[in-house]
Design a protein around this motif. Structure first.
Motif, PDB file in Angstrom:
ATOM      1  N   VAL A 285     -12.777 -20.813  34.506  1.00  0.00           N
ATOM      2  CA  VAL A 285     -11.486 -20.744  35.200  1.00  0.00           C
ATOM      3  C   VAL A 285     -10.405 -20.358  34.195  1.00  0.00           C
ATOM      4  CG1 VAL A 285      -9.821 -21.984  36.617  1.00  0.00           C
ATOM      5  CG2 VAL A 285     -12.264 -22.553  36.772  1.00  0.00           C
ATOM      6  N   HIS A 286      -9.741 -19.219  34.442  1.00  0.00           N
ATOM      7  CA  HIS A 286      -8.653 -18.769  33.575  1.00  0.00           C
ATOM      8  C   HIS A 286      -7.422 -19.659  33.770  1.00  0.00           C
ATOM      9  CE1 HIS A 286      -9.987 -14.416  32.548  1.00  0.00           C
ATOM     10  NE2 HIS A 286     -10.988 -15.274  32.477  1.00  0.00           N
ATOM     11  N   PRO A 287      -6.531 -19.635  32.796  1.00  0.00           N
ATOM     12  CA  PRO A 287      -5.289 -20.414  32.956  1.00  0.00           C
ATOM     13  C   PRO A 287      -4.507 -20.067  34.214  1.00  0.00           C
ATOM     14  CG  PRO A 287      -5.557 -19.723  30.678  1.00  0.00           C
ATOM     15  CD  PRO A 287      -6.635 -19.036  31.452  1.00  0.00           C
ATOM     16  N   ASP A 288      -4.629 -18.796  34.702  1.00  0.00           N
ATOM     17  CA  ASP A 288      -3.908 -18.399  35.911  1.00  0.00           C
ATOM     18  C   ASP A 288      -4.699 -18.699  37.182  1.00  0.00           C
ATOM     19  OD1 ASP A 288      -5.924 -16.569  35.756  1.00  0.00           O
ATOM     20  OD2 ASP A 288      -4.639 -14.787  35.667  1.00  0.00           O
ATOM     21  N   GLY A 289      -5.862 -19.364  37.048  1.00  0.00           N
ATOM     22  CA  GLY A 289      -6.649 -19.745  38.206  1.00  0.00           C
ATOM     23  C   GLY A 289      -7.764 -18.786  38.558  1.00  0.00           C
ATOM     24  N   GLU A 290      -7.809 -17.612  37.949  1.00  0.00           N
ATOM     25  CA  GLU A 290      -8.878 -16.655  38.237  1.00  0.00           C
ATOM     26  C   GLU A 290     -10.216 -17.236  37.784  1.00  0.00           C
ATOM     27  OE1 GLU A 290     -10.334 -12.111  37.051  1.00  0.00           O
ATOM     28  OE2 GLU A 290      -8.525 -12.999  36.161  1.00  0.00           O
ATOM     29  N   VAL A 291     -11.247 -17.039  38.614  1.00  0.00           N
ATOM     30  CA  VAL A 291     -12.579 -17.570  38.319  1.00  0.00           C
ATOM     31  C   VAL A 291     -13.501 -16.422  37.921  1.00  0.00           C
ATOM     32  CG1 VAL A 291     -14.578 -18.813  39.235  1.00  0.00           C
ATOM     33  CG2 VAL A 291     -12.266 -19.507  39.891  1.00  0.00           C
TER      34      VAL A 291
ATOM     35  N   HIS B  67     -15.765 -24.455  34.881  1.00  0.00           N
ATOM     36  CA  HIS B  67     -15.440 -25.027  36.193  1.00  0.00           C
ATOM     37  C   HIS B  67     -15.886 -26.488  36.243  1.00  0.00           C
ATOM     38  CE1 HIS B  67     -15.298 -25.579  40.537  1.00  0.00           C
ATOM     39  NE2 HIS B  67     -14.617 -24.448  40.627  1.00  0.00           N
TER      40      HIS B  67
ATOM     41  N   ARG C 279     -19.331 -20.964  35.875  1.00  0.00           N
ATOM     42  CA  ARG C 279     -18.022 -20.374  36.168  1.00  0.00           C
ATOM     43  C   ARG C 279     -16.995 -20.785  35.115  1.00  0.00           C
ATOM     44  NH1 ARG C 279     -18.014 -22.918  42.025  1.00  0.00           N
ATOM     45  NH2 ARG C 279     -19.282 -24.347  40.783  1.00  0.00           N
TER      46      ARG C 279
ATOM     47  N   ALA D 118     -12.551 -24.719  29.781  1.00  0.00           N
ATOM     48  CA  ALA D 118     -12.345 -23.701  30.811  1.00  0.00           C
ATOM     49  C   ALA D 118     -13.493 -23.620  31.793  1.00  0.00           C
ATOM     50  CB  ALA D 118     -12.131 -22.335  30.152  1.00  0.00           C
TER      51      ALA D 118
END
Length: 703
Positions: free
Chosen positions: A452-458, A424, A450, A422
């Motif tokens: 990165v969540h599975p939904d793209g949120e950083v 970055h 950083r 996960a």
């Protein structure tokens, strides 16, 4: 010729292998056959009713549990009958010979025991008792055993020995021949050996432990077991025995003693209770003052476990199971304390439980910490993790991992390094390198990266760790990963604000209002350019540093008062640059408000308004010049007109009214001219200062 009666029982067998002995008797040439074998099992007392003339041979099986006792009993019942001892352990040969066996058969896996029995039965059955200790087969057998074998006469003189005896003493056969038993000992040991020989002759056997002194002076701890040798009428002929080197045993005993002392020391000084339970269920020993005080009413020597733990059925069942041979381990709550208990059955030589050894450890604090850890697991905002040094496993991770990483904590149980997936992509190589260094120095690890969540949120994460050592060895790494996304956003906003301050077209200074004089803590580039002061020189100074000889002190005091009070104020005044040159400056001050907090800082904005001020003065100068023109050009004619009017008035009264009106008009004009003259006189000082400013900057706008 007298007829010799055939024995009714050629062989008496003691033990369990009766069928094998009968098979051997069928092959033997020295006994009457299998029908003449009497197997008495363990009922050795039956032998006392036999006629010794009816028995040619005794075959006695010895086990680890029985020892040599059956052989001793047989020889007491049939002292003149040759005996063959059968053992499974070669180490028991010496004991059997010491107990009076004519010969010893050692069982070996895969051997034809029936044939071996038959051969040995033939040899022993034809060997007179009085010559058995000197037979060739016995000689070889005695030399093969690991223990020292010896035969003493009734006076203690050495008559027989084996190779082991010779090796232990260090003497050769010629030197040993004729030596007395007491010559191998010194001091109190010599007296003990003399008493043991006497006891063995009087009572039949004795055991004693002493230090054997070898020829070279070295000593060896030896345990001697001796048995009396008698002739046919029971007269003692000497002592036969075995000496066993107990050096290893003593070392083990010393180690056990040290271990026991160490255990007792630990138990006495730690929150432990060590206790023993007898097969009847009573407590026989209690050690450990810390817990024994707490459990004094529960565990006391002589108390029954069933009564001591009447309210703990699980513990009672565990004790009962341990008495049956089943160890147990568990937690027990007594009052406000939590105890961790271990119950271990202790077995004797026969495999029977002789007692149960119990250990109770006070784990109240540990359990409290476990509860606290559960609370941390559930409520901690930071991600707290514990791993092995090589990240082979993740021993603990708090539930907040799912919020920060967007993944369930269970994923780390399957793969402790899965958190890297996960990270970055732009940060991943750097973090992998840092984790490699973390294995060597966990305390130096501190990284920001950083996620990165599975939904793209950083999310931004600050991760750091520390080492856990046990006995100098790195065993665990503990870390805290903090979500700093909000902080990063604020830092970015702060950088933008700082950039805006630095690039602002006006001079900006930040003041600490809680300090004496509201000192300046920071200025931007424009402030330096306007005032000529660099940052290092201006920091720590008050706003009054911009004042000078031409500055209105009241205006500066008003600005300082506004800074201190947290008020807003604006002043235009003559200020001075670092080199002392004056300039017109506009200063605006305002407090830096913080929600629900006292004002600790203020900001001042400084603008150079010299050009605007000069433009204003330029207009004033034109006005002054205009007044001068009026004063010069209109003043004289008006005064002459007034004089003429005065003359006309004196000549005739008819024109008096008109003349008076003309006089009033002229007076008004004269008054205006005088007012312009006054304005001119007031502007002289302003013009002088403006000229001074223009000359200091090299600008002359009059040209």
């Amino acid at each position: 010729m007298e007829h010799r009666r055939e024995p009714v029982h050629s062989v008496v067998h003691v033990g369990a292998a009766a069928d094998r002995v009968r098979e051997a008797a069928a092959e033997s040439t020295a006994v009457a056959g299998p029908d003449c074998v009497l197997s008495v099992g363990e009922a050795v007392t039956e032998l006392r009713s036999l006629d010794p003339d009816d028995v040619r041979l005794i075959v006695c099986e010895l086990t680890a549990g029985s020892g040599v006792d059956p052989l001793v009993e047989v020889r007491e019942a049939l002292p003149d009958t040759p005996s063959l001892a059968v053992v499974s352990d070669p180490a028991a040969v010496g004991d059997a010979l010491g107990a009076g066996a004519t010969d010893v058969l050692v069982r070996r896996d895969g051997a034809d025991e029936t044939t071996l029995f038959a051969r040995r039965m033939d040899t022993v059955a034809t060997t007179p008792v009085e010559s058995s200790l000197g037979s060739e087969s016995t000689e070889r057998l005695l030399d093969a055993i690991d223990d020292s074998f010896y035969v003493l006469d009734a006076d203690g003189g050495l008559r027989r020995w084996n190779d082991r005896f010779r090796a232990v003493t260090g003497y050769d056969d010629d030197e040993l021949r004729g030596m007395h038993a007491l010559e191998f000992f010194s001091g109190a040991d010599r007296e003990r050996i003399a008493d043991a020989i006497e006891t063995a002759i009087d009572t039949g056997s004795d055991t004693v432990e002493a230090e054997l002194v070898a020829k070279d002076g070295t000593t060896t701890p030896v345990e001697y077991t001796g048995a009396a040798v008698t002739d046919a009428d029971g007269t003692p002929r000497g002592v036969v025995g075995v000496g066993r080197d107990v050096t290893d045993r003593r070392e083990r005993e010393e180690q056990l003693l040290r271990l026991r002392q160490a255990v007792e020391t630990v138990v006495d000084n730690a929150p432990l209770t060590l206790f023993e339970v007898e097969p009847g269920g009573t407590v026989s020993m209690v050690r450990g003052e810390t817990l024994s005080r707490r459990l004094r009413r529960r565990i006391a020597r002589g108390d029954a476990v069933a009564e001591a733990f009447a309210d703990q059925p699980q513990l009672r069942r565990s004790v009962d199971a341990a008495l049956e041979g089943e160890p147990s381990h568990g937690l027990v709550g007594i009052g406000d304390s939590t105890l961790e208990t271990w119950l271990q059955p202790a077995l004797d030589e026969t495999g029977t439980v002789s007692r149960v050894i119990g250990l109770a450890l006070d784990v109240t604090e540990r359990e409290d910490r476990a509860v606290m850890l559960d609370q941390i697991q559930t409520n901690a905002g930071e991600v707290i993790w514990i791993s092995t040094p090589g990240k082979g496993s993740m021993d603990f991770v708090s539930d907040s991992y799912e919020e920060v990483w967007g993944l369930p904590p269970e994923t780390l149980e399957e793969d402790a390094m899965s958190f890297l997936e996960a990270v970055h992509p732009d940060d991943r190589d750097r973090i992998e390198a840092a984790l490699a260094e973390q294995r060597e120095d966990p305390d130096a690890y501190e990284e920001t990266y950083r996620v990165v969540h599975p939904d793209g949120e950083v999310r931004w994460v600050h991760d750091q760790s520390s080492a856990v050592y046990e006995d100098g060895e790195l065993t665990r790494i503990v870390g805290i990963a903090t979500d700093i996304t909000v902080r990063k956003r604020r830092e970015r906003e702060l950088r933008l604000k700082n950039r805006a301050i630095e690039t602002a077209p006006v001079g900006i200074a930040i003041h600490e209002t809680t300090g004496t004089g509201s000192p300046i803590t920071h200025v931007n580039d424009r402030f330096e350019a306007i005032t000529g002061y660099d940052r290092e020189a201006i920091v720590g100074e008050a706003i009054s540093v911009l004042g000078g000889s031409d500055t209105d002190g009241d205006q500066i005091r008003k600005l300082k008062s506004a800074l201190r009070a947290g008020d807003r104020r604006s002043q235009t005044a003559v200020l001075h640059r670092a080199d002392g040159t004056p300039f017109w400056g506009r200063v605006d001050v305002a407090p830096v408000d913080e929600t629900d907090r006292d004002v600790t800082h203020a900001v001042s904005f400084v603008q150079d308004v010299t050009e605007a001020k000069e433009h204003e003065q330029e207009i004033e100068r034109h006005l002054t010049e205009f007044g001068e023109v009026l004063a010069e050009d209109l003043g004289v004619p008006l005064r002459e007109a007034r004089e003429r009017l005065n003359a006309a008035t004196a000549e005739g009264a008819g024109a008096e009214a008109e003349l008076r009106r003309a006089e009033r008009s002229i007076e008004t004009a004269v008054s205006l001219v005088e007012d312009l003259t006054t304005v001119h006189s007031f502007s002289v000082e302003s013009r002088r200062l403006s000229e001074s400013m223009r000359k200091s900057t090299g600008i002359d706008r009059t040209r």
